[in-house]
Design an enzyme around this catalytic site. Structure first.
Site, PDB file in Angstrom:
ATOM      1  N   CYS A   1      -0.448 -55.856  64.472  1.00  0.00           N
ATOM      2  CA  CYS A   1      -1.588 -55.528  63.791  1.00  0.00           C
ATOM      3  C   CYS A   1      -1.811 -54.249  63.520  1.00  0.00           C
ATOM      4  O   CYS A   1      -1.340 -53.241  64.397  1.00  0.00           O
ATOM      5  CB  CYS A   1      -2.933 -55.963  64.826  1.00  0.00           C
ATOM      6  SG  CYS A   1      -4.636 -55.776  64.223  1.00  0.00           S
TER       7      CYS A   1
ATOM      8  N   ASP B   1      -4.417 -52.401  64.157  1.00  0.00           N
ATOM      9  CA  ASP B   1      -5.145 -51.772  65.238  1.00  0.00           C
ATOM     10  C   ASP B   1      -4.587 -50.496  65.758  1.00  0.00           C
ATOM     11  O   ASP B   1      -3.245 -50.485  65.989  1.00  0.00           O
ATOM     12  CB  ASP B   1      -5.627 -52.687  66.417  1.00  0.00           C
ATOM     13  CG  ASP B   1      -6.649 -52.328  67.167  1.00  0.00           C
ATOM     14  OD1 ASP B   1      -6.509 -51.198  67.808  1.00  0.00           O
ATOM     15  OD2 ASP B   1      -7.616 -53.072  67.406  1.00  0.00           O
TER      16      ASP B   1
ATOM     17  N   ARG C   1      -5.045 -49.133  68.624  1.00  0.00           N
ATOM     18  CA  ARG C   1      -4.691 -49.032  69.948  1.00  0.00           C
ATOM     19  C   ARG C   1      -3.010 -49.796  70.267  1.00  0.00           C
ATOM     20  O   ARG C   1      -2.570 -50.203  71.318  1.00  0.00           O
ATOM     21  CB  ARG C   1      -5.844 -50.164  70.690  1.00  0.00           C
ATOM     22  CG  ARG C   1      -7.027 -49.253  70.736  1.00  0.00           C
ATOM     23  CD  ARG C   1      -8.013 -50.175  71.063  1.00  0.00           C
ATOM     24  NE  ARG C   1      -8.063 -51.509  70.395  1.00  0.00           N
ATOM     25  CZ  ARG C   1      -9.142 -52.371  70.423  1.00  0.00           C
ATOM     26  NH1 ARG C   1      -9.798 -52.375  71.642  1.00  0.00           N
ATOM     27  NH2 ARG C   1      -9.181 -53.347  69.594  1.00  0.00           N
TER      28      ARG C   1
ATOM     29  N   HIS D   1      -2.642 -59.103  69.416  1.00  0.00           N
ATOM     30  CA  HIS D   1      -3.119 -58.507  70.707  1.00  0.00           C
ATOM     31  C   HIS D   1      -4.738 -59.127  71.095  1.00  0.00           C
ATOM     32  O   HIS D   1      -5.426 -59.389  70.001  1.00  0.00           O
ATOM     33  CB  HIS D   1      -3.370 -56.926  70.597  1.00  0.00           C
ATOM     34  CG  HIS D   1      -4.428 -56.610  69.422  1.00  0.00           C
ATOM     35  ND1 HIS D   1      -5.445 -56.043  69.838  1.00  0.00           N
ATOM     36  CD2 HIS D   1      -4.167 -56.682  68.081  1.00  0.00           C
ATOM     37  CE1 HIS D   1      -6.161 -55.680  68.646  1.00  0.00           C
ATOM     38  NE2 HIS D   1      -5.351 -56.015  67.631  1.00  0.00           N
TER      39      HIS D   1
ATOM     40  N   CYS E   1      -8.763 -58.445  69.295  1.00  0.00           N
ATOM     41  CA  CYS E   1      -8.526 -57.987  67.978  1.00  0.00           C
ATOM     42  C   CYS E   1      -9.737 -58.175  66.971  1.00  0.00           C
ATOM     43  O   CYS E   1     -10.102 -59.395  66.987  1.00  0.00           O
ATOM     44  CB  CYS E   1      -7.275 -58.919  67.362  1.00  0.00           C
ATOM     45  SG  CYS E   1      -6.709 -58.663  65.680  1.00  0.00           S
TER      46      CYS E   1
HETATM   47 CO    CO Z   1      -5.964 -56.578  65.539  1.00  0.00          CO
END
Ligand code: CO
Length: 212
Positions: free
Chosen positions: A43, A45, A47, A99, A102
């Site tokens: 992803c 993302d 993090r 994850h 999300c």
């Molecule tokens: Co995500």
């Protein structure tokens, strides 16, 4: 804002000197070639940085990231990355790593309008929900249902990879890659293997098998 921007460039200089202290040839070696054994589909993302959470270095993981780690069969960006990694670099493993928490999964579980293009992307996650509606609707706790959709979505993307002619061709020619599904927990940093590894055509729904 300007200071944050400068901080990134300073961070780069610090990172270069740290690596050169540990190995003066670090960048010279990397400049020659890359031979990563792994393709990571994760992803976007912030993090979930592939190298950092797996303790790997530059040169070790070939990476593609998009919202909610999706494998869409008309996405020429993903398919090109996959083809290059599997056919040219001959990676041994392809890992779909999703994850918990999300944003893409959260958004797809709602009925909100997010402004246009992104709604069309989220539609693909909603399809995963529909396929597994019985199992998901039976989970009354919102957070647990969200976590379950996260996992089911990763598994569907593993299957989506295996449905491609790219993966099936590679299985035939090189007997690789193994396709894995992982989930990362942003709340504790741990990766869990979902144990859905697919290593060949016989492990998938036969309607998707391609006879070459
Ligand atoms: Co995500």
């Amino acid at each position: 804002m300007e200071t944050l921007y400068r901080k990134l460039l300073q961070g780069n200089r610090k990172w270069v000197s740290k690596n050169l202290r540990q190995d003066p040839d670090f960048f010279r070696k990397l400049a020659k070639r890359q031979q990563p054994p792994v393709l990571w589909i994760g992803c976007s993302d912030s993090r979930v940085p592939a190298n950092e959470i797996t303790g790997t270095k530059p040169g070790e993981v070939f990476v593609h990231r998009n919202i909610a780690n999706m494998v869409i069969h008309t996405d020429t960006n993903l398919l090109s990355v996959l083809d290059f990694a599997v056919t040219i670099l001959k990676v041994k493993h392809v890992i779909v790593c999703g994850h918990y928490n999300c944003g893409g999964i959260n958004a797809a579980m709602s009925n909100k309008y997010f402004g246009g293009i992104i709604d069309n992307w989220l539609r693909n996650i909603k399809d995963v929900y529909r396929i597994h509606r019985k199992e998901l609707d039976a989970i009354k706790n919102d957070e647990l249902r969200n976590r379950k959709l996260t996992e089911l979505n990763i598994i569907e993307q593993v299957f989506n990879l295996c449905k491609t002619s790219i993966i099936q061709n590679a299985w035939k020619k090189f007997n690789t890659p193994h396709v894995h599904g992982w989930v990362y927990d942003v709340a504790n940093g741990l990766v869990k293997d979902l144990n859905v590894t697919v290593t060949g055509k016989n492990e998938m729904d036969r309607i998707y098998k391609i006879d070459f």
